[in-house]
Design a protein around this motif. Sequence first.
Motif, short mmCIF file in Angstrom:
data_model
loop_
_atom_site.label_atom_id
_atom_site.label_comp_id
_atom_site.label_asym_id
_atom_site.label_seq_id
_atom_site.Cartn_x
_atom_site.Cartn_y
_atom_site.Cartn_z
N ASP A 185 -24.81 54.74 21.56
CA ASP A 185 -23.46 55.08 21.06
C ASP A 185 -23.07 56.50 21.42
O ASP A 185 -22.02 57.00 21.04
N GLY A 186 -23.96 57.19 22.16
CA GLY A 186 -23.66 58.54 22.65
C GLY A 186 -24.23 59.65 21.79
O GLY A 186 -24.11 60.82 22.17
N THR A 187 -24.86 59.29 20.66
CA THR A 187 -25.38 60.34 19.77
C THR A 187 -26.89 60.47 19.89
O THR A 187 -27.48 61.38 19.29
N THR A 207 -35.71 61.63 30.74
CA THR A 207 -35.95 63.03 30.39
C THR A 207 -34.70 63.68 29.81
O THR A 207 -34.69 64.87 29.53
N ALA A 208 -33.64 62.81 29.68
CA ALA A 208 -32.34 63.35 29.18
C ALA A 208 -32.38 63.48 27.67
O ALA A 208 -32.95 62.65 26.96
N SER A 209 -31.75 64.54 27.15
CA SER A 209 -31.66 64.74 25.69
C SER A 209 -30.35 64.24 25.12
O SER A 209 -30.15 64.24 23.90
N SER A 214 -22.40 53.44 25.48
CA SER A 214 -22.55 52.24 26.30
C SER A 214 -23.63 52.35 27.36
O SER A 214 -23.84 51.41 28.15
N ASP A 215 -24.36 53.50 27.45
CA ASP A 215 -25.49 53.57 28.37
C ASP A 215 -26.60 52.62 27.89
O ASP A 215 -26.81 52.44 26.68
#
Length: 523
Positions: A185-187, A207-209, A214-215
């Motif tokens: 949800d992007g959070t 490795t993304a924080s 929708s990812d």
Amino acid sequence: MAKNHGVFIYEEATALTVPKEASQALVVVGCAPVNLVDEPKVNVPVLANTATEAMQELGYSKEFKKYGLCAAMNVTANMYPVAPVVYINVLDPAKHKRALSETVVPVSDMQATLSQTGVLKTNLTVKVPSTTDQYTKVSDPDTGDNPATEHWYEKGTGVYTPSEDTYPDGEKTYCSLTPETHIADGTEDPAALNWYTLSDGVYTASTASSCSASDTFYSLTETIVTPDTGDDPQTNGWYVKSGDDYILSTDTRVMGGTDYYVKSTIDTPVTLVEDTDYTLSFDDDGYLVITLIVSSDYAGATVLSVSGYQLDPAAITKDDIIGSVDVSTGKESGMEVIRQIYPKLGIIPGILIAPYWSQVPEVGIALSAKAANINGVFKAMAYLDIDTTLATKYTDVKTVKESSGFTSEFCVPCWPEVVVGSTQYPYSIVAAARTLYEDADNEGIPSRSPSNISLSITGLALSDGTEVMLDQDQATTVDQYGCMTAVNLNGFKMWGDYTGAYPSSSDAKDIWISVRRMFSWQG
């Protein structure tokens, strides 16, 4: 021990027929495939109380026209089991041989079979020819070796095929994955949540924080797999872990027990060494079998080149059958060896035959002469064959018999040949065996006439296979010529009471087979 209660039935295998023992021996002079035995017996009397003993001592082949002794073995094993039989083989491997042209034979399952009979083991040359493919086993493939790209081969049923295996063993670690899909949800913090992304069959640890709504991400449950030989990682959908990533396996199989081979080509011919590179044996057809030894450097050869010598029965002449005495050594050969039978074996010769040779006048006359005087004491009977290439009909028999000189009281001329199923024999073999078989039924006493006794044959023929069909009148005419024949009277019968001396002689002690044999036996 368990206790049985009730009725139980046990069956034992039928015993082989025991030969009937006659009071006198059947003596057979001719050729045998002595290349099949380790110690060839040449121009010596070989005593056999069973046909099996003869086969072990002299070898055995179904090529009866080449090897007349084998025809006698077959008759005395399967038609009229009678003993004793003394065999005299005149075929000498050192003398009666011809060169074996160099022959290339394929190897299957480490064996090459030379489809020719009579091949001699001695002076045999076995080579791996130049430009020959051979396959050498790969020792201890390492984890990560790639049989397919290394161009290794696997061995099937006598055939080497390129391997399609990617890895040769089961040491590689595989796992199955149970993924759970997450739509962000992007959070969320994918790295902190230990989420993975999926691309081209590879799960990569994020490795993304941060992420966008929708990812798509995945959390993975890993189960380590212990593959069995033959498991297929690719088909099973297994993964291999590389660092933190999981890569879908493209391995086709995990094979821990597979042998792999490297293909190479022999540049120059290599001569192999018996008992180091190969062993020799013969199969049931008398063909030479070359078996490569696993430890040989050339165990993976695909073809072999063979040269040497083979027996040449066609080199035998009537002089070899008649035989002689070497004046310098005293060594006897051919029929001369008959003299040795009694002093060496203690057996009295009763009937003499020379299958496929006695129709030759010189041979038949010599055999009759031998029968008339053995060791200066004994007398026997020579059963001879009338040449069916000359006597093509029953009315020819008298002329051919007389022109052949078969008129001795110590011979029984026989005409024509006899047929048993698909096999044809000179009549002399069957008539002689049947006569001695009848003697054995009569306590060894040769007083019964062989005429009109049953004969286990299926027909009569000339040597070229042309059928001969006699009725009783025709058979009696042949008998009146002083010749043994056969007639079908609701089953074939031997037909003939007279020796070769009839009709030129009228002396009762010489013209009747049973009387002549009784005089000789009593003597």
